[in-house]
Design an enzyme around this catalytic site. Structure first.
Site, PDB file in Angstrom:
ATOM      1  N   ARG A  77     -53.685  48.503 -98.576  1.00 16.37           N
ATOM      2  CA  ARG A  77     -54.855  49.349 -98.816  1.00 16.37           C
ATOM      3  C   ARG A  77     -55.394  50.018 -97.560  1.00 16.37           C
ATOM      4  O   ARG A  77     -55.727  51.194 -97.568  1.00 16.37           O
ATOM      5  CB  ARG A  77     -55.965  48.508 -99.420  1.00 16.37           C
ATOM      6  CG  ARG A  77     -55.608  48.072-100.801  1.00 16.37           C
ATOM      7  CD  ARG A  77     -56.684  47.208-101.389  1.00 16.37           C
ATOM      8  NE  ARG A  77     -56.326  46.978-102.776  1.00 16.37           N
ATOM      9  CZ  ARG A  77     -57.050  46.261-103.607  1.00 16.37           C
ATOM     10  NH1 ARG A  77     -58.165  45.711-103.192  1.00 16.37           N
ATOM     11  NH2 ARG A  77     -56.682  46.109-104.850  1.00 16.37           N
TER      12      ARG A  77
ATOM     13  N   LEU B 209     -59.072  38.327-107.549  1.00 18.46           N
ATOM     14  CA  LEU B 209     -59.209  37.534-108.769  1.00 18.46           C
ATOM     15  C   LEU B 209     -58.644  36.142-108.522  1.00 18.46           C
ATOM     16  O   LEU B 209     -59.204  35.129-108.929  1.00 18.46           O
ATOM     17  CB  LEU B 209     -58.466  38.218-109.914  1.00 18.46           C
ATOM     18  CG  LEU B 209     -58.972  39.611-110.287  1.00 18.46           C
ATOM     19  CD1 LEU B 209     -58.128  40.201-111.405  1.00 18.46           C
ATOM     20  CD2 LEU B 209     -60.427  39.556-110.715  1.00 18.46           C
TER      21      LEU B 209
ATOM     22  N   LEU C 152     -66.203  35.522-111.497  1.00 20.67           N
ATOM     23  CA  LEU C 152     -65.043  34.638-111.640  1.00 20.67           C
ATOM     24  C   LEU C 152     -65.272  33.303-110.939  1.00 20.67           C
ATOM     25  O   LEU C 152     -65.041  32.244-111.522  1.00 20.67           O
ATOM     26  CB  LEU C 152     -63.810  35.298-111.033  1.00 20.67           C
ATOM     27  CG  LEU C 152     -63.134  36.339-111.894  1.00 20.67           C
ATOM     28  CD1 LEU C 152     -61.875  36.828-111.194  1.00 20.67           C
ATOM     29  CD2 LEU C 152     -62.762  35.753-113.239  1.00 20.67           C
ATOM     30  N   ALA C 153     -65.710  33.354-109.687  1.00 18.61           N
ATOM     31  CA  ALA C 153     -65.863  32.115-108.933  1.00 18.61           C
ATOM     32  C   ALA C 153     -67.002  31.281-109.514  1.00 18.61           C
ATOM     33  O   ALA C 153     -66.839  30.085-109.770  1.00 18.61           O
ATOM     34  CB  ALA C 153     -66.119  32.418-107.461  1.00 18.61           C
ATOM     35  N   GLY C 154     -68.145  31.911-109.750  1.00 22.19           N
ATOM     36  CA  GLY C 154     -69.309  31.179-110.233  1.00 22.19           C
ATOM     37  C   GLY C 154     -69.088  30.592-111.614  1.00 22.19           C
ATOM     38  O   GLY C 154     -69.353  29.405-111.854  1.00 22.19           O
TER      39      GLY C 154
ATOM     40  N   GLU D   8     -65.888  36.118-103.294  1.00 16.49           N
ATOM     41  CA  GLU D   8     -66.043  37.189-102.313  1.00 16.49           C
ATOM     42  C   GLU D   8     -67.177  36.883-101.329  1.00 16.49           C
ATOM     43  O   GLU D   8     -67.197  37.388-100.214  1.00 16.49           O
ATOM     44  CB  GLU D   8     -66.308  38.527-103.030  1.00 16.49           C
ATOM     45  CG  GLU D   8     -66.240  39.740-102.105  1.00 16.49           C
ATOM     46  CD  GLU D   8     -66.503  41.066-102.834  1.00 16.49           C
ATOM     47  OE1 GLU D   8     -66.589  41.067-104.073  1.00 16.49           O
ATOM     48  OE2 GLU D   8     -66.616  42.091-102.151  1.00 16.49           O
TER      49      GLU D   8
ATOM     50  N   HIS E  49     -65.029  49.079-101.125  1.00 20.80           N
ATOM     51  CA  HIS E  49     -64.598  48.412-102.335  1.00 20.80           C
ATOM     52  C   HIS E  49     -64.802  46.905-102.299  1.00 20.80           C
ATOM     53  O   HIS E  49     -65.339  46.312-103.212  1.00 20.80           O
ATOM     54  CB  HIS E  49     -63.120  48.734-102.525  1.00 20.80           C
ATOM     55  CG  HIS E  49     -62.459  47.941-103.590  1.00 20.80           C
ATOM     56  ND1 HIS E  49     -62.938  47.938-104.873  1.00 20.80           N
ATOM     57  CD2 HIS E  49     -61.394  47.123-103.578  1.00 20.80           C
ATOM     58  CE1 HIS E  49     -62.162  47.151-105.601  1.00 20.80           C
ATOM     59  NE2 HIS E  49     -61.243  46.628-104.841  1.00 20.80           N
TER      60      HIS E  49
ATOM     61  N   GLY F 283     -74.699  33.020-109.528  1.00 18.28           N
ATOM     62  CA  GLY F 283     -73.659  34.015-109.794  1.00 18.28           C
ATOM     63  C   GLY F 283     -72.729  33.532-110.882  1.00 18.28           C
ATOM     64  O   GLY F 283     -72.371  32.362-110.935  1.00 18.28           O
TER      65      GLY F 283
ATOM     66  N   ARG G 145     -57.683  42.449 -97.597  1.00 23.86           N
ATOM     67  CA  ARG G 145     -57.264  41.743 -98.802  1.00 23.86           C
ATOM     68  C   ARG G 145     -56.185  42.532 -99.521  1.00 23.86           C
ATOM     69  O   ARG G 145     -56.298  43.749 -99.663  1.00 23.86           O
ATOM     70  CB  ARG G 145     -58.449  41.545 -99.747  1.00 23.86           C
ATOM     71  CG  ARG G 145     -58.072  40.876-101.053  1.00 23.86           C
ATOM     72  CD  ARG G 145     -59.266  40.630-101.934  1.00 23.86           C
ATOM     73  NE  ARG G 145     -59.887  41.850-102.424  1.00 23.86           N
ATOM     74  CZ  ARG G 145     -59.386  42.601-103.395  1.00 23.86           C
ATOM     75  NH1 ARG G 145     -58.251  42.278-103.973  1.00 23.86           N
ATOM     76  NH2 ARG G 145     -60.025  43.685-103.796  1.00 23.86           N
TER      77      ARG G 145
END
Lengths: 268, 248, 637
Positions: free
Chosen positions: C330, C441, C43-45, C425, C401, C40, C435
């Site tokens: 949310r 992010l 962002l994290a990967g 995630e 989402h 992946g 969340r």
């Protein structure tokens, strides 16, 4: 760095094209302004032509510079064209352009045709190969410091606008005044005689309009390539291109039109 | 509505491709263009035929995966819109639509409408970054950036790397893509130390990848779904010229 | 199974510092002897891969997209939280920590959340250093805005494209390492399985999406940063390719899956228009800063919105939650929208939509300001719906989402399989049952830049690794399992496409396991899912060849996993007999419709262990302890 390293880079090739373009556009602008002197009359026009001829070595320097600029401009254009043909080996079967205009897509064609036109123009008006009869026309004139040496009738003549010193007059005082009376190329007459021929006029008409097409894209392209821009002046710079090229075209083609209509050079 | 689709079919990079004609009816104006293709693909699978391969992912116009040249314009007729955000209400009943892959030498076709855009990644690899390691930076507010410049940098950074610029360019040039990245960093103080090195390296890689040169058609700007301005190309030209003349 | 969270002892403020000191190190020269696989490039990967590369490890990274820059992190719009307190509105690490725990309805691990809040500030510094063009004020300093679930302005943003800009930042760091040859990037390769040798995760099996080739890749440690499973609902705001395959295959190999029932429904998406719909488009929650949400007071009021007078409008969020109003979290906003629509007061052609009105904000701030803040979102809305939101109120409706659940990880982000780490995630760790906006992010980058680079070193330094090659029997076996599965799919020659099965599954999931859940519905879902799965294996059609670019096969492989995974999700929802955060069990609510937690019974993480397809997995528990934030009824009134 070798002298032709820039050929390797498409951006530098374009920079060379733009810089040589600056020179060529400057020349076209100067040429246009000079040509406009035709409307001031034969005396001024021929004096201007004579002034240019009198530059001697400087004139040659300018000519050589322009010639080299032209050659580099052409080399860069061919280089970019080959690169770009290779970069799009397969064309779209259906194509709809959004912003690319006819002028920008035909630069190589308008450029080549302008080049051909330029060759003809040089042969016609600069070297006098195509219409030698019209080309070899001269007039005699007296420099302004010739007052007093000439007979009174002649002085009056000289002071008149468009004065001509006829062979007859010249004969009258040849012995005493020959050193003050000179012969020069009658460029005015050459132009008028040339453009009286509608075919030649048509040729110039087309040539100049193609030049206009070429410049319409070229001038703003020059700013873009050299990176001359600012959000505040972008619009101004982009509009400058069609405005300047239109002015050049109108000025240039006005001459054959006026001559054909008999508004200019009718008296000769 | 009913449409006639002419879609490029090409088995692999080596094969010669050709258009295949398909009639689709029952197209709703609320469908996106890709949803319309989905419906066609589903019906092809039902007939035991292979569906058309095309790249897509986020379907909200930001990932840059979707491509397609629709009736001769990359991303289709609507300005500032990716193919996935193009909706069928932009077409009329009875329209013929030609769908081709993005074409440029640097984007070889993989299958049908899918092209290989990894050339863009390789351009970024040689300089499309600021060399700052994890945990190295100073406080985020230590370097003020004028709002105007930050906004301009953001305009450039909006590029989604879809490749429409190179696909639309009659020269197959990707100047807009490269210029957007070069300009983003050239406008920010963080980008200054590597500014000259970056522009030279990225431009050289761009040419190595087989992209053409810019002749200022501005077709790239016209089709750019993020409306990245060709002004950035001028900025890059200036930077490149300066860097070439003065770099160590 | 004992789920040891390995949270360090001591004061919560010092845990991470203490842990960083206590972790074992690998000397710089030895790092290159270790190989790490990251799956992946979101962002994290991407951030983890880039950081590993900088540290000197050998890294291989995989994405099924054609470029690392396409990962779905790119679609995050609104912003990223950090406790910088630049606006001087009394924000602090502690407050961000507190807000996140509370926002997650007290179902997250305190120590993880505190660490997240702690490193949040470094993330902003990091991104600015990378040239991310965040919004700025005229003085040249960074601008902040407020976001759902917080009463301070702590959200940094880059127009409506924050996710894109942050991802491109991480992508550029990753590309720099690829250029430096510390990282090998594999594009268009999808992970098919993980391989465990001697109890350690030692590599992965991938399928090359162009050639169909099944390949083995060995490593000393593996990181999954493969995102969430929101597409289990078929329609979601996720990208088309987002799937559960990587995490689900790890689950099948023994990693436990935590809290799968925590799925977030985003309140501001564009309503569904028809059956052809392939996805739902999210409009950033930041819109709620300036937009006011309302529906007509009267049922069947079909007048155009502009003709409905002020006194006949119900600004239901402002009415019910006066202090948070349109910025309520949310889950609360989503359920409130469902409530008014179920009440027959919904708008849009389907009756499932509410208005998000900018008229007041435009009057107060001017169209320019609104355009500057949300211009691209407004344009996007107009493209999709064909109406101008500057003139007509937007219509929005909730959609699946984000998924808070994921593979269970300890404080070091390692799953129950040694060596298998899970980031972003894909793990379950920081958001609890819900969340907050602009926190995804933050978590992705925190995991990738500031947590895993340290903890993976500790893992590598504390363990011995025997040499393994791709010829190892376990790799061979995993390859042939994958090939068998693919061949089976190809050979069915049935009548239904993978998408049809996916849509069927999604309908069941949305109806019974969507915004509101109850025992009867969940049981019904458990009845309805297995027949779909069985039919899938009997009536699937996959055209084309396995050894080719085959989009049908790609999709079939993903749908097959969703069909198994969905049941785990339902089991979790059924067994968690309480309401918390985004998990709303209709049986458990306060009279005003708020979620009623049962802290006595469910103050824990539920992690599920695979027991074979169709069998009920085993439920394990990690108790949650709250020392620093006191359990309270979450109130946004």
């Amino acid at each position: 760095m070798s002298l032709f390293n820039w050929l390797k880079s498409s951006i530098l090739s374009k920079v060379v094209m733009a810089l040589t373009g600056v020179l060529l556009v400057a020349f076209v602008c100067g040429h246009t302004l000079g040509n406009m002197l035709i409307y001031l009359g034969k005396e001024e026009f021929n004096a201007y032509a004579q002034f240019l001829q009198s530059l001697g070595e400087i004139l040659w320097l300018i000519r050589i510079t322009l010639f080299l600029a032209l050659i580099l401009h052409i080399i860069a254009a061919i280089r970019v064209k080959f690169l770009n043909m290779a970069s799009k080996p397969v064309k779209y079967q259906v194509r709809r352009y959004v912003k690319a205009k006819l002028t920008s897509r035909t630069m190589l064609w308008t450029g080549s045709m302008v080049l051909a036109f330029l060759a003809y123009h040089l042969l016609h008006f600069t070297i006098g190969v195509t219409n030698p009869k019209d080309f070899h026309v001269y007039e005699y004139y007296a420099p302004h410091n010739a007052y007093g040496v000439l007979p009174s009738g002649a002085i009056a003549k000289i002071n008149e606008p468009n004065s001509k010193i006829t062979q007859n007059l010249l004969d009258q005082f040849e012995s005493q005044a020959s050193k003050q009376v000179m012969k020069r190329h009658d460029v005015y007459k050459m132009v008028v005689l040339g453009f009286k021929n509608p075919w030649i006029s048509l040729c110039y008409f087309i040539g100049v309009i193609l030049l206009g097409f070429h410049l319409n894209h070229a001038i703003q392209s020059m700013f873009q390539t050299l990176g001359i821009n600012h959000p505040k002046y972008d619009k101004c710079l982009r509009n400058f291109s069609p405005v300047l090229s239109t002015i050049i075209v109108i000025c240039m083609i006005s001459i054959p039109i006026n001559i054909l209509l008999g508004l200019t050079g009718g008296a000769l | 509505m009913k449409l006639t689709l002419h879609i490029w079919r090409q088995k692999s990079a080596r094969d010669k491709g050709k258009f295949e004609e398909h009639l689709v009816d029952d197209v709703s104006p609320d469908m996106s263009f890709l949803e319309m293709l989905d419906v066609l693909n589903e019906s092809l699978i039902h007939q035991g035929k292979e569906p058309f391969a095309y790249d897509h992912d986020c379907r909200e116009g930001i990932c840059g995966a979707c491509s397609l040249t629709i009736n001769g314009t990359p991303h289709g007729p609507e300005a500032a819109t990716t193919t996935c955000q193009l909706h069928m209400r932009k077409f009329k009943n009875g329209d013929s639509i030609f769908i081709e892959p993005f074409r440029a030498r640097a984007f070889p076709i993989i299958k049908d409408l899918v092209v290989d855009r990894s050339a863009f990644d390789r351009i970024i690899q040689v300089g499309g970054f600021i060399s700052v390691g994890t945990n190295q930076p100073q406080d985020a507010n230590a370097l003020p950036v004028s709002k105007l410049k930050a906004e301009l940098a953001m305009d450039a950074a909006a590029c989604i790397g879809c490749g429409a610029c190179a696909a639309a360019c009659p020269n197959g040039a990707s100047m807009l893509f490269v210029a957007a990245k070069v300009s983003q960093f050239a406008l920010l103080p963080q980008g200054q130390p590597e500014r000259k090195k970056r522009v030279v390296a990225m431009v050289e890689q761009m040419e190595k990848e087989g992209f053409g040169g810019c002749t200022n058609f501005y077709e790239c700007e016209a089709v750019c779904p993020k409306q990245v301005s060709v002004r950035f190309i001028a900025m890059m030209n200036r930077d490149f010229l300066g860097a070439t003349l003065t770099k160590e | 199974m004992n789920l040891d969270s390995k949270v360090p002892s001591g004061n919560i403020k010092e845990k991470w510092d203490k842990h960083r000191f206590e972790m074992k190190l690998i000397n710089p020269a030895n790092k290159r002897k270790y190989k790490i696989i990251v799956v992946g490039t979101g962002l994290a990967g991407a951030s983890a891969t880039a950081s590993f590369g900088e540290l000197g490890y050998q890294v291989e990274t995989f994405t099924y997209n054609d470029s690392a820059r396409r990962a779905h992190s790119i679609a995050a719009q609104g912003g990223i939280n950090a406790a910088k307190n630049y606006p001087n509105d009394a924000d602090s690490i502690w407050r961000l920590f507190y807000d996140t725990v509370k926002g997650g309805d007290f179902r997250s691990r305190e120590a993880n959340v505190y660490r997240l809040a702690q490193v949040s500030n470094n993330i902003i510094d990091q991104c600015v250093g990378q040239g991310v063009p965040f919004a700025r004020e005229y003085g040249g300093l960074l601008d902040n805005r407020s976001f759902g679930g917080a009463q301070v302005s702590r959200t940094f943003y880059a127009r409506g494209q924050t996710g894109q800009q942050l991802l491109l930042g991480a992508y550029s760091a990753l590309m720099r390492q690829v250029g430096a040859k510390t990282v090998t990037l594999h594009t268009r390769k999808e992970m098919m399985d993980i391989v465990i040798i001697n109890g350690q995760c030692r590599g992965i099996i991938t399928r090359d999406l162009i050639t169909g080739k099944i390949e083995s890749h060995t490593a000393d440690a593996v990181c999954l940063a493969t995102g969430g499973y929101g597409n289990v609902f078929f329609l979601s705001t996720n990208a088309q390719a987002c799937n559960v395959t990587a995490t689900y295959r790890a689950y099948k190999k023994g990693a436990v899956f935590a809290n799968p029932c925590y799925t977030q429904i985003h309140p501001t998406c564009i309503p569904v228009s028809g059956d052809h719909q392939s996805k739902l488009t999210l409009m950033s929650e930041s819109l709620r800063n300036d937009g006011r949400i309302w529906v007509p007071k009267n049922k069947d009021d079909k007048r155009p919105p502009n003709q409905i007078p002020e006194e006949e409008r119900d600004y239901y969020l402002e009415r019910k939650y006066p202090s948070f109003g349109n910025l309520s979290p949310r889950d609360i906003s989503s359920r409130a929208a469902k409530e008014v629509c179920d009440d027959g007061r919904g708008v849009s052609s389907t009756g499932y939509g509410v208005y998000l009105d900018f008229a007041d904000a435009i009057n107060r701030l001017g169209k320019n300001v609104i355009e500057e803040r949300y211009g691209n979102l407004f344009e996007m809305y107009e493209r999709i719906i064909g109406e101008d939101p500057y003139k007509t109120p937007m219509m929005i409706y909730p959609a699946s989402h984000y998924t808070m659940g994921g593979l269970w990880v300890d404080y070091n982000l390692m799953s129950t399989i040694p060596g298998l780490h899970v980031l972003g995630e894909a793990n379950f760790s920081d958001h609890g049952a819900n969340r907050l906006g602009a926190s995804a992010l933050m978590q992705g980058l925190a995991d990738g830049y500031f947590v895993i680079p340290y903890t993976i070193g500790h893992y590598l330094a504390s363990n011995k690794f025997e040499k393994v090659s791709a010829d190892h029997v376990e790799f061979r076996k995993a390859e042939s399992d994958t090939n068998d599965k693919i061949n089976k799919m190809i050979s069915i020659n049935g009548k239904k496409t993978p998408t049809q099965f996916h849509r069927e599954l999604g309908k069941v999931m949305w109806e019974f396991v969507g915004m509101g859940r109850n025992e009867a519905g969940l049981k019904k879902a458990l009845e309805k899912i297995p027949p779909i799965r069985e039919e899938f294996w009997q009536n699937l059609t996959v055209t084309g060849e396995p050894g080719d670019f085959n989009i049908v096969l790609e999709k079939a492989l993903r749908v097959a996993d969703f069909l198994e995974f969905a049941e785990v999700l339902v089991w979790d929802a059924l067994e968690r007999d309480e309401s918390c955060g985004a998990h709303f069990r209709e049986e458990h609510q306060y009279p005003d419709g708020e979620a009623m937690r049962d802290d006595g019974k469910f103050c824990h993480v539920a992690a599920w262990e695979y027991q074979g397809v169709g069998n009920k997995p085993t439920r394990h528990i990690e108790p949650l302890e709250f020392h620093d934030v006191h359990l309270a009824v979450r109130s946004y009134k």
